[in-house]
Write a protein that holds these residues in place. Sequence first.
Motif, PDB file in Angstrom:
ATOM      1  N   GLY A  98       1.370   8.761  -6.215  1.00 22.86           N
ATOM      2  CA  GLY A  98       1.465  10.171  -6.185  1.00 22.86           C
ATOM      3  C   GLY A  98       2.640  10.789  -7.057  1.00 22.86           C
ATOM      4  O   GLY A  98       2.528  11.863  -7.562  1.00 22.86           O
ATOM      5  N   ASP A  99       3.738   9.741  -7.446  1.00 20.47           N
ATOM      6  CA  ASP A  99       4.616  10.527  -8.256  1.00 20.47           C
ATOM      7  C   ASP A  99       4.247  10.528  -9.647  1.00 20.47           C
ATOM      8  O   ASP A  99       4.605  11.680 -10.365  1.00 20.47           O
ATOM      9  N   VAL A 100       3.646   9.791 -10.067  1.00 21.37           N
ATOM     10  CA  VAL A 100       3.109   9.766 -11.416  1.00 21.37           C
ATOM     11  C   VAL A 100       2.152  10.812 -11.684  1.00 21.37           C
ATOM     12  O   VAL A 100       2.318  11.889 -12.663  1.00 21.37           O
ATOM     13  N   ALA A 101       1.264  10.971 -10.794  1.00 24.62           N
ATOM     14  CA  ALA A 101       0.558  12.425 -10.747  1.00 24.62           C
ATOM     15  C   ALA A 101       1.191  13.687 -10.583  1.00 24.62           C
ATOM     16  O   ALA A 101       0.819  14.434 -11.247  1.00 24.62           O
ATOM     17  N   ASP A 102       2.330  13.530  -9.889  1.00 20.44           N
ATOM     18  CA  ASP A 102       3.127  14.581  -9.678  1.00 20.44           C
ATOM     19  C   ASP A 102       3.932  15.102 -11.096  1.00 20.44           C
ATOM     20  O   ASP A 102       3.887  16.208 -11.183  1.00 20.44           O
ATOM     21  N   GLU A 103       4.505  14.212 -11.613  1.00 16.82           N
ATOM     22  CA  GLU A 103       5.018  14.378 -13.071  1.00 16.82           C
ATOM     23  C   GLU A 103       4.211  15.034 -13.911  1.00 16.82           C
ATOM     24  O   GLU A 103       4.517  15.788 -14.703  1.00 16.82           O
ATOM     25  N   GLU A 104       2.998  14.220 -14.191  1.00 18.14           N
ATOM     26  CA  GLU A 104       2.255  14.672 -15.292  1.00 18.14           C
ATOM     27  C   GLU A 104       1.536  16.080 -14.964  1.00 18.14           C
ATOM     28  O   GLU A 104       1.328  16.627 -15.797  1.00 18.14           O
ATOM     29  N   THR A 105       1.140  16.307 -13.718  1.00 20.82           N
ATOM     30  CA  THR A 105       0.693  17.615 -13.556  1.00 20.82           C
ATOM     31  C   THR A 105       1.538  18.733 -13.338  1.00 20.82           C
ATOM     32  O   THR A 105       1.372  19.915 -13.947  1.00 20.82           O
ATOM     33  N   GLY A 106       2.797  18.332 -13.036  1.00 20.32           N
ATOM     34  CA  GLY A 106       3.993  19.230 -13.350  1.00 20.32           C
ATOM     35  C   GLY A 106       4.181  19.506 -14.823  1.00 20.32           C
ATOM     36  O   GLY A 106       4.221  20.856 -15.162  1.00 20.32           O
ATOM     37  N   ALA A 107       4.066  18.724 -15.709  1.00 24.36           N
ATOM     38  CA  ALA A 107       4.278  19.034 -17.172  1.00 24.36           C
ATOM     39  C   ALA A 107       3.040  19.621 -17.639  1.00 24.36           C
ATOM     40  O   ALA A 107       3.128  20.439 -18.441  1.00 24.36           O
ATOM     41  N   ALA A 108       1.924  19.424 -17.022  1.00 22.13           N
ATOM     42  CA  ALA A 108       0.631  20.455 -17.662  1.00 22.13           C
ATOM     43  C   ALA A 108       0.963  21.735 -17.175  1.00 22.13           C
ATOM     44  O   ALA A 108       0.472  22.759 -17.880  1.00 22.13           O
ATOM     45  N   VAL A 109       1.188  21.825 -16.075  1.00 25.66           N
ATOM     46  CA  VAL A 109       1.441  23.332 -15.399  1.00 25.66           C
ATOM     47  C   VAL A 109       2.418  24.028 -16.254  1.00 25.66           C
ATOM     48  O   VAL A 109       2.180  25.215 -16.776  1.00 25.66           O
ATOM     49  N   LYS A 110       3.598  23.443 -16.841  1.00 25.44           N
ATOM     50  CA  LYS A 110       4.489  24.017 -17.605  1.00 25.44           C
ATOM     51  C   LYS A 110       3.697  24.294 -19.047  1.00 25.44           C
ATOM     52  O   LYS A 110       4.175  25.339 -19.828  1.00 25.44           O
ATOM     53  N   ALA A 111       3.223  23.365 -19.597  1.00 22.21           N
ATOM     54  CA  ALA A 111       2.439  23.547 -20.809  1.00 22.21           C
ATOM     55  C   ALA A 111       1.494  24.501 -20.992  1.00 22.21           C
ATOM     56  O   ALA A 111       1.113  25.208 -21.772  1.00 22.21           O
ATOM     57  N   PHE A 112       0.501  24.734 -19.757  1.00 22.07           N
ATOM     58  CA  PHE A 112      -0.388  25.985 -19.791  1.00 22.07           C
ATOM     59  C   PHE A 112       0.781  27.269 -19.666  1.00 22.07           C
ATOM     60  O   PHE A 112      -0.074  28.454 -19.853  1.00 22.07           O
ATOM     61  N   ALA A 113       1.742  27.261 -18.965  1.00 25.29           N
ATOM     62  CA  ALA A 113       2.569  28.557 -18.689  1.00 25.29           C
ATOM     63  C   ALA A 113       3.114  28.961 -20.090  1.00 25.29           C
ATOM     64  O   ALA A 113       3.666  28.115 -20.841  1.00 25.29           O
ATOM     65  N   ALA A 114       3.326  30.432 -20.385  1.00 21.90           N
ATOM     66  CA  ALA A 114       3.874  30.603 -21.788  1.00 21.90           C
ATOM     67  C   ALA A 114       5.254  31.150 -21.273  1.00 21.90           C
ATOM     68  O   ALA A 114       5.571  31.386 -20.137  1.00 21.90           O
ATOM     69  N   LYS A 115       6.178  30.958 -22.244  1.00 19.28           N
ATOM     70  CA  LYS A 115       7.569  31.374 -22.168  1.00 19.28           C
ATOM     71  C   LYS A 115       7.666  32.749 -21.735  1.00 19.28           C
ATOM     72  O   LYS A 115       8.560  33.180 -21.240  1.00 19.28           O
ATOM     73  N   ASP A 116       7.048  33.764 -22.234  1.00 21.16           N
ATOM     74  CA  ASP A 116       6.995  35.097 -22.216  1.00 21.16           C
ATOM     75  C   ASP A 116       6.315  35.542 -20.824  1.00 21.16           C
ATOM     76  O   ASP A 116       6.235  36.934 -20.478  1.00 21.16           O
ATOM     77  N   GLY A 117       5.857  34.621 -19.783  1.00 23.58           N
ATOM     78  CA  GLY A 117       5.291  34.983 -18.534  1.00 23.58           C
ATOM     79  C   GLY A 117       3.624  35.236 -18.632  1.00 23.58           C
ATOM     80  O   GLY A 117       3.172  35.672 -17.498  1.00 23.58           O
ATOM     81  N   HIS A 118       3.070  35.342 -19.870  1.00 27.49           N
ATOM     82  CA  HIS A 118       1.691  35.741 -19.878  1.00 27.49           C
ATOM     83  C   HIS A 118       1.064  34.302 -20.253  1.00 27.49           C
ATOM     84  O   HIS A 118       0.334  34.300 -21.536  1.00 27.49           O
ATOM     85  N   GLY A 119       0.869  33.216 -19.484  1.00 29.98           N
ATOM     86  CA  GLY A 119       0.329  32.041 -19.789  1.00 29.98           C
ATOM     87  C   GLY A 119      -0.774  31.913 -19.514  1.00 29.98           C
ATOM     88  O   GLY A 119      -1.854  32.789 -19.161  1.00 29.98           O
ATOM     89  N   ILE A 128       0.786  -1.061  -0.092  1.00 29.92           N
ATOM     90  CA  ILE A 128       0.189  -0.065  -0.029  1.00 29.92           C
ATOM     91  C   ILE A 128       0.575   1.172  -0.051  1.00 29.92           C
ATOM     92  O   ILE A 128       0.659   2.155  -0.663  1.00 29.92           O
ATOM     93  N   GLU A 129       1.854   1.325   0.983  1.00 34.63           N
ATOM     94  CA  GLU A 129       2.821   2.359   1.064  1.00 34.63           C
ATOM     95  C   GLU A 129       3.448   2.818  -0.452  1.00 34.63           C
ATOM     96  O   GLU A 129       3.534   3.976  -0.924  1.00 34.63           O
ATOM     97  N   PRO A 130       4.040   1.636  -0.851  1.00 37.57           N
ATOM     98  CA  PRO A 130       4.849   1.968  -2.036  1.00 37.57           C
ATOM     99  C   PRO A 130       4.140   2.245  -3.346  1.00 37.57           C
ATOM    100  O   PRO A 130       4.309   3.076  -4.220  1.00 37.57           O
ATOM    101  N   ASP A 131       3.036   1.554  -3.457  1.00 35.38           N
ATOM    102  CA  ASP A 131       1.967   2.035  -4.546  1.00 35.38           C
ATOM    103  C   ASP A 131       1.442   3.160  -4.468  1.00 35.38           C
ATOM    104  O   ASP A 131       1.134   3.972  -5.312  1.00 35.38           O
ATOM    105  N   THR A 132       0.895   3.776  -3.081  1.00 36.01           N
ATOM    106  CA  THR A 132       0.696   5.037  -2.994  1.00 36.01           C
ATOM    107  C   THR A 132       1.484   5.996  -3.243  1.00 36.01           C
ATOM    108  O   THR A 132       1.439   6.929  -4.105  1.00 36.01           O
ATOM    109  N   LYS A 133       2.782   6.006  -3.037  1.00 37.74           N
ATOM    110  CA  LYS A 133       3.927   6.564  -3.507  1.00 37.74           C
ATOM    111  C   LYS A 133       4.218   6.795  -4.885  1.00 37.74           C
ATOM    112  O   LYS A 133       4.133   7.871  -5.431  1.00 37.74           O
ATOM    113  N   LYS A 134       3.964   5.729  -5.491  1.00 35.23           N
ATOM    114  CA  LYS A 134       4.196   5.696  -6.879  1.00 35.23           C
ATOM    115  C   LYS A 134       2.973   6.326  -7.687  1.00 35.23           C
ATOM    116  O   LYS A 134       3.389   7.055  -8.493  1.00 35.23           O
TER     117      LYS A 134
END
Length: 130
Positions: free
Chosen positions: A50-71, A42-48
């Motif tokens: 959480g990590d997958v969601a963490d990576e995917e959400t981080g990528a989505a945040v970057k995708a919605f943010a514009a390079k010029d600061g006007h995302g 349960i602990e390792p699977d929950t951590k995994k």
Amino acid sequence: MTLNQYPADPGGSTGPGLGGTPDFGSSPAQKKAAARAIEEHIEPDTKKAGDVADEETGAAVKAFAAKDGHGWVTSGALKKAHETWGEQVQGLMNRLGSEKAALRNTNTLFQNTDFGVGLGVRKSSSLDGF
């Protein structure tokens, strides 16, 4: 759904007075197995997860943010939701650790309590004066 009667399924849990034998929780072996399941699965699977969601959400945040600061405004909202998610995953991991420790310490707790009660009863015996 009817809430004012016993379940029709006889396979469910029975408590004291419901036709079953009184059972206080589970055996020490069952508690040990539950703690091991928390630790090994349960602990390792929950951590995994959480990590997958963490990576995917981080990528989505970057995708919605514009390079010029006007995302997109979505980027900031998603980042806040991502932080909340991380706090919730950490809270769940802490809870799992606490439950694991409690399962492992329950037997010791009951033994110490029984020993303490036994000593208290022995001290208050009126037969000691004879």
